[in-house]
Design a protein around this motif. Structure first.
Motif, PDB file in Angstrom:
ATOM      1  N   PRO A 131     -27.830 -25.120  14.289  1.00 50.22           N
ATOM      2  CA  PRO A 131     -27.967 -23.967  13.827  1.00 50.22           C
ATOM      3  C   PRO A 131     -29.625 -24.262  15.436  1.00 50.22           C
ATOM      4  N   LEU A 132     -30.326 -23.707  16.314  1.00 46.20           N
ATOM      5  CA  LEU A 132     -31.412 -24.122  16.583  1.00 46.20           C
ATOM      6  C   LEU A 132     -32.289 -25.197  15.816  1.00 46.20           C
ATOM      7  N   ARG A 133     -32.845 -24.766  14.612  1.00 43.72           N
ATOM      8  CA  ARG A 133     -33.542 -25.738  13.847  1.00 43.72           C
ATOM      9  C   ARG A 133     -33.370 -26.696  14.093  1.00 43.72           C
ATOM     10  N   ARG A 134     -32.059 -26.796  13.333  1.00 41.18           N
ATOM     11  CA  ARG A 134     -31.776 -28.924  13.518  1.00 41.18           C
ATOM     12  C   ARG A 134     -31.519 -29.328  14.809  1.00 41.18           C
ATOM     13  N   GLY A 140     -36.711 -33.637  18.089  1.00 41.48           N
ATOM     14  CA  GLY A 140     -38.271 -33.467  17.918  1.00 41.48           C
ATOM     15  C   GLY A 140     -38.249 -35.236  17.589  1.00 41.48           C
ATOM     16  N   GLY A 141     -37.381 -35.526  16.343  1.00 48.49           N
ATOM     17  CA  GLY A 141     -37.539 -36.536  15.554  1.00 48.49           C
ATOM     18  C   GLY A 141     -37.347 -37.702  16.825  1.00 48.49           C
ATOM     19  N   VAL A 206     -20.087 -32.568  15.351  1.00 49.73           N
ATOM     20  CA  VAL A 206     -19.788 -31.081  14.807  1.00 49.73           C
ATOM     21  C   VAL A 206     -20.082 -30.981  13.187  1.00 49.73           C
ATOM     22  N   GLU A 207     -21.177 -29.776  12.714  1.00 49.68           N
ATOM     23  CA  GLU A 207     -21.721 -29.143  11.983  1.00 49.68           C
ATOM     24  C   GLU A 207     -20.128 -29.736  10.824  1.00 49.68           C
ATOM     25  N   GLY A 217     -36.899 -30.847   3.614  1.00 49.77           N
ATOM     26  CA  GLY A 217     -38.100 -30.534   4.091  1.00 49.77           C
ATOM     27  C   GLY A 217     -38.586 -32.376   3.028  1.00 49.77           C
ATOM     28  N   ALA A 218     -37.574 -32.878   2.823  1.00 55.58           N
ATOM     29  CA  ALA A 218     -38.600 -34.436   1.642  1.00 55.58           C
ATOM     30  C   ALA A 218     -37.746 -35.175   2.501  1.00 55.58           C
TER      31      ALA A 218
END
Length: 245
Positions: A131-134, A140-141, A206-207, A217-218
């Motif tokens: 997904p785009l979030r991952r 970004g990281g 591959v996911e 989140g942690a």
């Protein structure tokens, strides 16, 4: 002959572990496998033990309770160094890392790289079903780590890696406190800080198809916090004495 050990941490990977170990053994029959299981309540440890009893090149390291990715890799590296392996590979047990591409990492290691990163973001690299979030978290990281730490890599958070024995012997593994995916950034900065060679080779990520992702989140917060502290120690005079880990 170069002795290779593939280290796979596991926690609740009963649906994936037999398949991925079998693929590694088929793709690189000369390599040994060490599965480090953190007391998975789903029975992963029992499956791994059975695999180890059936194949002398598969080994099981059972630990009590979930202690984190970084601790699992440190334990696996220590196990491998004590048994004189020449190259130690990090690989996820969920099928996201393709054993059929392991040769790319091993070839680069044989070519002289102290650390080889299987990169999703270099030319030829690929991510499937994310997904785009991952994607944003990963890209970004790495951008933040490159900026704060001066890392010369495109994929600092990648977990498909090969270390030469000599590189791990120069790193104080006992001083590596990071646990989640921040462990990958931490090890990269330590290799780079010691002036060792880092190479990136393209891989296809591959996911996972089965089981639940361990991303949380942690884990993201730990990486942000630690990278910020390391970056301040690097960039701000006098701050180094107040930063540890």
């Amino acid at each position: 002959m170069t002795r290779t050990l593939v280290v796979m941490p596991t926690y609740n990977e009963v649906e994936n572990i037999a398949d991925i170990v079998g693929r590694v053994r088929l793709a690189r029959p000369e390599a040994d496998v060490l599965v480090v299981d953190d007391g998975s309540p789903d029975g992963t440890g029992a499956v791994v033990q059975e695999l180890a009893e059936q194949d002398d090149q598969v080994n099981a390291l059972h630990r009590s309770g979930k202690q984190g990715l970084g601790a699992a890799y440190r334990a696996g590296f220590t196990w491998g160094l004590e048994r004189d392996y020449d190259v130690l590979v990090e690989m996820d047990a969920d099928g996201s890392h393709q054993p059929e591409q392991l040769g790319r990492l091993l070839d680069a290691s044989a070519g002289g790289a102290d650390l080889v990163i299987g990169s999703r973001w270099v030319a030829g690299g690929e991510v499937r079903n994310w997904p785009l979030r991952r994607r944003l978290i990963s890209r970004g990281g790495t951008f933040y780590a490159r900026f704060m730490l001066g890392l010369p890599v495109v994929d600092a958070t990648a977990g498909f890696r090969a270390f030469r024995r000599s590189a791990l012997e120069r790193i104080d593994l006992g001083a590596v406190a990071s646990q989640g995916y921040c462990f990958q950034i931490d090890m990269t900065r330590r290799v780079h800080g010691l002036g060792m060679t880092i190479a990136e080779v393209p891989v296809t990520f591959v996911e996972r198809q089965r089981g639940a992702s361990k991303m949380s989140g942690a884990i993201v917060r730990e990486a942000l916090w630690r990278v910020t502290l390391w970056g301040l120690a690097r960039l701000v005079p006098g701050h180094r004495q107040r930063v540890s880990g």
